[in-house]
Design an enzyme around this catalytic site. Structure first.
Site, mmCIF file in Angstrom:
data_model
loop_
_atom_site.group_PDB
_atom_site.id
_atom_site.type_symbol
_atom_site.label_atom_id
_atom_site.label_comp_id
_atom_site.label_asym_id
_atom_site.label_seq_id
_atom_site.Cartn_x
_atom_site.Cartn_y
_atom_site.Cartn_z
ATOM 1 C CE LYS A 270 -3.602 -2.566 2.403
ATOM 2 N NZ LYS A 270 -2.783 -3.805 2.436
ATOM 3 C CG ASP A 295 4.928 -3.844 10.215
ATOM 4 O OD1 ASP A 295 4.605 -4.363 11.299
ATOM 5 O OD2 ASP A 295 4.235 -3.939 9.185
ATOM 6 C CB CYS A 393 -7.173 -8.599 4.622
ATOM 7 S SG CYS A 393 -6.094 -9.360 5.851
#
Length: 441
Positions: A270, A295, A393
């Site tokens: 993304k 992250d 998701c």
């Protein structure tokens, strides 16, 4: 098929790692295929197909084994269970493998792995199924939990979760979509190559290319051995990404010169998509803008960096950071924040079928709390007038719509611009959710 016994032995080892040891299929399969890279394309495809199919359809296959075996699955030796799973999947779902061959190879493998005393058992169960496979049936839909589990391998807790907001017909359509095989979806890096040029290059490599019905920058690939073997992949001319996931960068609508943050970025798709859109708007040396991709672990950061290097994006800065901890230096600095947060993953069961064995309703509820905690932190990075997109998701209101509602009740300075629950389309796209939020001036 060459090296048949060894190939089925590798399948057994992979299935044992997943079913007995609790490892994740994608990682185990990748490690094995990397280790045995000398195997030809046909063998590699066979290994992938059988392993994925067994894990994907295990509740269904176990139901059939329980019907034909005097020993219930839960009491079988792990090796024997996995041998039977592999053979049964081949018998039911792979026309290229003669049933007699699947049975014979299963018996040989049991003997080779030290279970010679159970050769007769393996042979008897599989021969019985082969003789009576036309009698195999599924539970009546009136017992909907059992029906979904035995026909579509959807676990009862998942069925009940979806029935809280869907009809039975819609839930069955989900089950059907998750079991539909599909090609690999990729997004063309249009800053480097046109879709037509990439299609031509891939077809010259012998790869089958199917264009998306509506989006010219999306195509589906099949008939290849591995991604790293493809020159176009190594050159960063495309990025493997599902169409539903691509909606994040499109919805956030990044502009050249803006500052963006992707707070749970790995593997980086993304952020790379948004960075490409920003760079393509640059004119006459103007600032492309910057995306700060974060992250939690060094391994995840390394994966983001690897994909950035391959695709050649220069307007992304990567760092290791915990999204639950506020970075004071970034408060109200971002024009947009991408918050694609850890979730149950129930929208991607077609690609990662073992997710359903690693989660539960309790886990879904725990994840929703974690997502709220993260949203309460990362929203502070959005400057007045900026925007944030929350995405997962998965497919359930607890992690999606309900989380968005809770966030808006706590943060009156944000308003909902748009929210979408994307349902999977068999072989074409995954399930996905996003909510676009705007912060007041």
């Amino acid at each position: 098929m060459t090296n048949t016994v060894n190939t089925r032995g590798l399948i057994l080892d992979i299935l044992l790692a997943v079913t007995r040891d609790g490892e994740f299929l994608n990682q185990v399969l990748k490690n094995v295929l990397d280790k045995y890279a000398y195997l030809d394309k046909r063998d590699r495809s066979f290994i992938s197909r059988v392993c994925h199919g067994c894990v994907e359809r295990m509740p269904e296959l176990d139901g059939i084994l329980n019907r034909f075996s005097k020993v219930p699955v839960r009491k079988m030796k792990p090796v024997i269970h996995c041998i039977l799973l592999s053979a049964l999947y081949q018998m039911l779902y792979m026309d290229s493998v003669p049933n007699r061959s699947a049975v014979d190879e299963a018996v040989k493998l049991a003997n080779k792995r030290g279970f010679s005393s159970l050769r007769g058992f393996v042979n008897g169960v599989l021969r019985s199924i082969d003789r009576e496979k036309e009698t195999i049936s599924y539970p009546d839909p009136s017992n909907f939990n059992d029906y979904m589990e035995k026909k579509y391998s959807i676990l009862p807790w998942m069925t009940q979760l979806w029935l809280s907001s869907m009809t039975k017909q819609e839930v069955e359509e989900l089950g059907r979509a998750f079991l539909t095989e599909g090609p690999t979806c990729v997004r063309v890096m249009t800053d480097k190559i046109s879709p037509a040029e990439l299609k031509n290059q891939l077809e010259q490599e012998g790869i089958q290319v199917l264009l998306h019905d509506e989006r010219e920058d999306v195509m589906y690939l099949s008939g290849y051995d591995s991604l790293p073997a493809m020159k176009a992949f190594r050159d960063g001319l495309f990025y493997v990404q599902d169409p539903s996931s691509m909606e994040v960068a499109n919805a956030i609508d990044p502009k050249a010169g803006e500052i963006g943050m992707d707070v749970c970025s790995a593997p980086g798709g993304k952020a790379i998509h948004a960075a490409m859109l920003m760079a393509m708007q640059e004119k006459n040396g103007t600032d492309k803008g910057t995306i700060y991709a974060r992250d939690l672990t060094p391994a995840k950061v390394s994966l983001i960096e690897e994909n950035i290097k391959r695709t050649g994006m220069t307007n992304i800065e990567v760092a290791c950071h915990d999204a639950t901890i506020l970075d004071e230096n970034m408060v109200e600095k971002a024009d947009f924040v991408i918050a694609d947060l850890p979730c149950s993953g129930l929208g991607v069961l077609r690609k990662k079928p073992d997710i359903k064995y690693h989660t539960s309703l309790e886990n879904v509820q725990e994840l929703a709390k974690l997502q709220q905690e993260m949203l309460n932190v990362v929203c502070r990075y959005v400057k007045p007038g900026g925007r944030m997109i929350y995405s997962t998701c998965t497919i359930n209101r607890i992690e999606n719509e309900e989380n968005t509602d809770q966030f808006l009740k706590k943060h009156g300075d944000f308003r909902l611009e748009k929210q979408v629950q994307i349902l999977p389309q068999g072989g074409r796209q995954d399930g996905f959710y996003y909510a676009l939020l705007k912060k007041g001036e």
